[in-house]
Each structure stands twice: as structure tokens, then as C-alpha cells.
Motif scaffolding. Structure first.
Motif, mmCIF file in Angstrom:
data_model
loop_
_atom_site.group_PDB
_atom_site.id
_atom_site.type_symbol
_atom_site.label_atom_id
_atom_site.label_comp_id
_atom_site.label_asym_id
_atom_site.label_seq_id
_atom_site.Cartn_x
_atom_site.Cartn_y
_atom_site.Cartn_z
ATOM 1 N N GLU A 56 1.002 -1.238 0.006
ATOM 2 C CA GLU A 56 -0.123 0.017 -0.008
ATOM 3 C C GLU A 56 0.760 1.164 0.062
ATOM 4 N N MET A 57 2.044 0.910 -0.064
ATOM 5 C CA MET A 57 2.951 2.344 0.127
ATOM 6 C C MET A 57 3.980 2.658 -1.117
ATOM 7 N N LYS A 58 3.131 2.413 -2.296
ATOM 8 C CA LYS A 58 3.921 2.666 -3.335
ATOM 9 C C LYS A 58 4.178 4.481 -3.474
ATOM 10 N N HIS A 59 3.762 5.019 -2.502
ATOM 11 C CA HIS A 59 3.868 6.577 -2.749
ATOM 12 C C HIS A 59 4.945 6.838 -1.805
ATOM 13 N N ALA B 274 -1.876 4.151 5.219
ATOM 14 C CA ALA B 274 -1.112 3.818 3.886
ATOM 15 C C ALA B 274 -2.068 3.787 2.981
ATOM 16 N N GLU B 275 -3.207 3.368 2.843
ATOM 17 C CA GLU B 275 -4.073 3.350 2.036
ATOM 18 C C GLU B 275 -4.480 4.988 1.512
ATOM 19 N N LYS C 274 -2.636 7.456 1.985
ATOM 20 C CA LYS C 274 -1.289 7.940 1.272
ATOM 21 C C LYS C 274 -0.673 8.949 2.520
ATOM 22 N N ASN D 160 -9.141 13.414 -5.560
ATOM 23 C CA ASN D 160 -8.492 12.955 -4.533
ATOM 24 C C ASN D 160 -8.721 13.920 -3.389
ATOM 25 N N SER E 83 -5.235 14.369 1.727
ATOM 26 C CA SER E 83 -4.791 14.617 0.413
ATOM 27 C C SER E 83 -3.770 15.817 0.380
ATOM 28 N N TYR F 171 3.211 13.456 2.073
ATOM 29 C CA TYR F 171 3.706 12.177 2.443
ATOM 30 C C TYR F 171 5.181 12.241 2.627
#
Ligand code: MN
Length: 510
Positions: free
Chosen positions: A17-20, A63-64, A66, A335, A343, A347
Motif C-alpha cells: 500500500e506504500m507505493k508513494h 497507508a491507503e 497515502k 483526490n 490529500s 507524505y
């Protein structure tokens, strides 16, 4: 009790879930994962799951939406100070000042138990004061509560009701105010299922039937729309179907007497475009082909909702008997609509000036719109009156570069500072604009109370009607049948609701 195979807790699921987040951030979260797993070893939830599963799921929600590594790590660690013998110094050493600050904030909120009226009031008060320090504390708390709601079935009935009431009264409205629709909807629907199980089931049935009927029209319309837009050269957009939340549908059904067939926004088609100009272009194309329902066009892009929500809404006749609501917005608006304030919280905890600028713009928007449900003229006036100069001057490049971080801190304070949360003697929270008076309070409760107000007690002491209410005040209104508003009251009130009622009453009596 049946023993079902327990869900495995895999670090991988969280990291996915942490691609960012960059690899340093992932390492940091992994460290927190290991630390929390060890600290909670041997502790179990009512469900029989290891306690660690709760903090893990909390972190996963964060995490979801972001959040950054510090917030996700704090999600994992949010119960170690309260429920294990971990020393705060150790947290500071291993995870730094910011994480310790966040965990302590969440722990403080968690300590408050909502038992009985007095305590309830006290907790609410502390709750708001504590959250005003840093909005991230509140976001972690919302994620924590969301997971607790998802596992509420294991608790006794009485606790289910209490937790669900709290959610409907405090947590869900806060999530809404922060624009976090994603969390708001889940919180509300879960709480609803415990508080009114029968109504919940009925509404669910109703929604299911409507969805089935609507889908036929929606899918067919979606195809025609894509063709129509392509013909005009519009290709950069995406569409999806959205379904109304159960609790929000239930409330709407209760408000309206028309019945479910007259509610047109149970399902909707959402169109996400690349730019504001494209939003209006899409709207133009749609209206040129399909006939809109009169009075249903709402331009929340030009006139956003008080929580910052932006989108164009219109409802059209599909031509084959269907009626469809359409929502048009940009990706950025989308978003914000789903994640709200989340948003806009960077992050990367180190911010670049572009991000700072977007945060400032967001807070500025919220500030200028959080003065209540005023008319535009009222709003402009209130804004001018109560907005400090330094906020009015914001957004100018030089200012931003000078000390962006400090500005955001000030803005956060100001966002909360522009509203006061006060309480009725029975513990209900009343949310009023900054510098509101006991008269505003009285009208916010009921026009009858306002119209017959003769005095007010603040925190148990008699107070004059021009007193400016402060966060956490408990206000009691004294009424008398023969009492009534005077012209002077108009100068003492901040809300348009109070003004309108006073004017109406004065005219009536003359
Ligand atoms: Mn927790």
C-alpha cells in the motif's frame, strides 16, 4: 466458539500500500512493524486475534490514504505507550521526536473514556483541544477508530451502542469536516448497522434493488457518453459508478417524504477529467445531447462546499426512461473529495515549496468557507472581519518561500481556531463560528430557545449576552415566555441563522 483460521499478518501487505513512499520510508515503517509486533507479543483482542493485528490494520488504512512514513509508523506504534511497558525515551531514540509526538497525541485521546454525561463532556472538550495541535493525530485516531468499528462484533452489545453513538456524533462528523469521505462513509455505515440494525437492513435492501435497476441505465449511458465525447475530441477522462452510503441514504429518506424513487443520487456516474476547462466542456456536451432535470445543476467547482468539496453535479434524462446523476471533476478534486485534508498533508515529511503552496491554498479555502452557512455577502463580510491580515496576504510567492512550514503550522491552528466547539449542559457539541455569542448558541439549538432567551450561564456562571464563547465552554440558556430579541442582538451574533430569526421575530412583533 468456533476457531476460524486467523488472518496472517504480512508486512508485505502493508508495504504494497506504500507505493508513494521511497525505500528509506519503507525501511522506517518496517522497523516500526518489528518493534510493535514484539512489544504487543502475547496480547490478544476480543476476537482472538493477536493485538498486533489492530495496529497493523490501523497502519494499513493510513497507508491507503497515502500518509507518510512517520504517520504510518505511528499507526503501528500508537498503542505501545498505553498497552505495553515501552518507554517514551526509547521511541524518541528509535523513531524520533515527530513520531513520539504523534503517538503521545493519540494516546492522550485514547485515554478518554466516554462514561456518563460529565465525563462525556470532558472528553469531548479534551478531544477537540488535543486535535487542534496537529491534524495528523486526528487522522491516526480516525483510522484507529475505523478498525475498531470493523471488529466491533466481538464486543458486548452495550459497548457496541456506545462506540457507534460516539462515531455518529463525533468521529464521522469530524471526518466529514476534514473532507475525508472515504473514512466518513465507512464509519457512518458501520455505526448505523449497530445502532439501528433493522433500518440498516431495510436500507441495504432498498439500495440493492435500486442499484440493480439503475445499473442497466448507467452502463448503457456510459457507452453513449464515451462515444459522444470522443466525437468532440475528448478522450482524456475516466468514468466510474458511485453508490450512495447507506446511512446517508437513510437520512435522506427520512427527510424526504417522496420515497426512494424520487431520490436521484443513489447511484451516479462520475467523470474525472484532466482540467477544470474539460469539466465544463464535458458538461456542455452532455447538456447538448441529454435533457437536464430542472434545478439539479450544481456547480461546486465555482462554489465549493464548506469542507472543500468540488465537482459539477447534474441530473439528466437518458431518453429511455432513466434518470441519472452525473458528477464531473478533475483528478485533483477527486483526490480531495475522497481523502480531504489527508490529500494535502505531504507524505514526504520534508516538503518542497510546491506542496507547501498547495497546502496553503487548501487551508485558505477551508478558512474562508468555515465561517458557517452564510450567504455570499455575509461570508465575504465575515471573512473580512475575522481573517487576520497575514492570512489575507498569503499565497504570495515571497511569503511562501520565507517560512512555508511555519505558515502551515499557523494555518492549521487557524483552521481550528476559526470554529469554536461549545457544549450544552447535557454534553451535545455545538459548532459555531469564531467569536459567536450565547445568542448564536441559543438559535443554533432551536429558534424557540433563541426567541425566548433572557440570560445565559457559561460554565455555571451567569454571563452577559455579548460574551464571546470559547472552545470547551458549557453554555446553558435561560428562557422566559415573555422574553424576546432586541435590535441590539443583531450586532452580537455571527451566524446567519441567528440573524435571520431575529429579523423575522422583530418584524413580526412590530
Ligand atoms: Mn488502537
Amino acid at each position: 466458539m468456533t476457531s476460524l483460521p486467523k488472518k496472517e499478518i504480512k508486512l508485505e501487505d502493508l508495504l504494497n500500500e506504500m507505493k508513494h513512499i521511497d525505500s528509506d520510508g519503507k525501511r522506517f515503517v518496517t522497523k516500526a512493524f518489528n518493534f510493535a509486533q514484539k512489544a504487543h507479543e502475547g496480547q490478544f483482542r476480543q476476537s482472538g486475534d493477536p493485538y498486533f493485528s489492530h495496529v497493523f490494520e490501523t497502519a494499513r488504512i493510513l497507508a491507503e490514504i497515502k500518509m507518510g512514513p512517520n504517520v504510518i509508523a505511528s499507526g503501528l506504534l500508537h498503542d505501545v505507550l498505553e498497552d505495553t511497558d515501552t518507554d517514551p525515551e526509547e521511541i524518541r531514540k528509535e523513531f524520533g521526536e515527530d513520531v513520539l509526538f504523534l503517538i503521545q497525541g493519540v494516546t492522550k485521546l485514547g485515554k478518554l473514556k466516554y462514561r456518563g454525561l460529565k465525563r462525556h463532556t470532558e472528553s469531548l472538550r479534551k478531544f477537540f483541544i488535543a486535535t487542534s495541535k496537529d491534524v495528523r493525530v486526528l487522522i491516526i485516531r480516525l483510522a484507529d477508530r475505523l478498525h475498531n468499528m470493523e471488529t466491533l462484533e466481538y464486543l458486548p452489545r452495550e459497548k457496541q451502542i456506545r462506540k457507534s453513538t460516539e462515531v455518529l456524533e463525533i468521529f464521522a462528523p469530524l471526518a466529514y469536516r476534514l473532507g475525508m469521505r472515504f473514512i466518513h462513509k465507512k464509519l457512518e455505515d458501520t455505526a448505523f448497522s449497530y445502532i439501528q440494525p433493522e433500518e440498516y437492513e431495510k436500507t441495504k435492501q432498498l439500495l440493492r434493488q435500486r442499484k440493480k435497476a439503475d445499473m442497466k441505465f448507467l452502463e448503457k449511458f456510459d457507452r453513449s457518453l464515451k462515444k459522444a465525447l470522443a466525437k468532440e475530441g475528448m478522450t482524456k477522462f475516466s468514468t466510474s459508478f458511485r453508490i450512495k452510503g447507506l446511512y446517508s441514504l437513510y437520512k435522506k429518506l427520512k427527510r424526504k417524504e417522496d420515497g426512494v424513487e424520487k431520490i436521484h443520487d443513489i447511484t451516479a456516474l462520475r467523470i474525472v477529467t484532466n482540467s477544470v476547462a474539460d469539466c465544463y466542456k464535458v458538461l456542455g456536451i452532455i447538456h447538448s445531447i441529454w435533457k437536464p432535470l430542472p434545478g439539479r445543476l450544481k456547480d461546486y467547482i465555482a462554489l465549493p462546499k464548506p469542507n472543500g468539496y468540488q465537482s459539477i453535479h447534474t441530473t439528466i434524462f437518458t431518453g429511455d426512461g432513466g434518470i441519472i446523476e452525473i458528477q464531473i471533476r478533475t483528478q485533483e478534486m477527486h483526490n480531495t473529495a475522497e481523502m480531504g485534508i489527508a490529500s494535502h498533508i505531504s507524505y514526504k515529511e520534508r516538503k518542497v515549496s510546491g506542496e507547501i503552496l498547495s497546502q496553503i491554498i487548501w487551508f485558505k479555502n477551508i478558512l474562508s468557507r468555515s465561517t458557517g452557512q452564510n450567504t455570499d455577502i455575509d461570508r465575504r463580510k465575515t471573512q473580512r472581519d475575522s481573517t487576520p491580515d497575514w492570512i489575507k496576504n498569503l499565497g504570495e510567492e515571497s511569503e511562501v518561500k520565507k517560512d512555508g512550514q511555519q505558515l502551515i503550522e499557523d494555518l492549521k491552528k487557524d483552521f481550528f481556531g476559526h470554529r469554536v466547539f461549545v457544549f450544552t449542559p447535557s454534553g451535545d457539541v455545538i459548532d459555531l463560528p469564531f467569536e459567536a455569542s450565547p445568542i448564536d448558541f441559543a438559535y443554533a439549538i432551536h429558534s424557540y430557545i433563541g426567541n425566548h432567551l433572557t440570560g445565559a450561564k457559561i460554565n455555571g456562571k451567569l454571563a452577559s449576552l455579548d460574551t464571546r464563547l470559547k472552545n470547551g465552554d458549557i453554555v446553558e440558556i435561560v428562557t422566559k415566555k415573555t422574553a424576546g430579541p432586541t435590535r441590539k442582538w443583531l450586532d452580537l451574533v455571527k451566524t446567519s441563522e441567528a440573524k435571520r430569526n431575529i429579523r423575522a421575530k422583530l418584524k413580526l412583533d412590530q
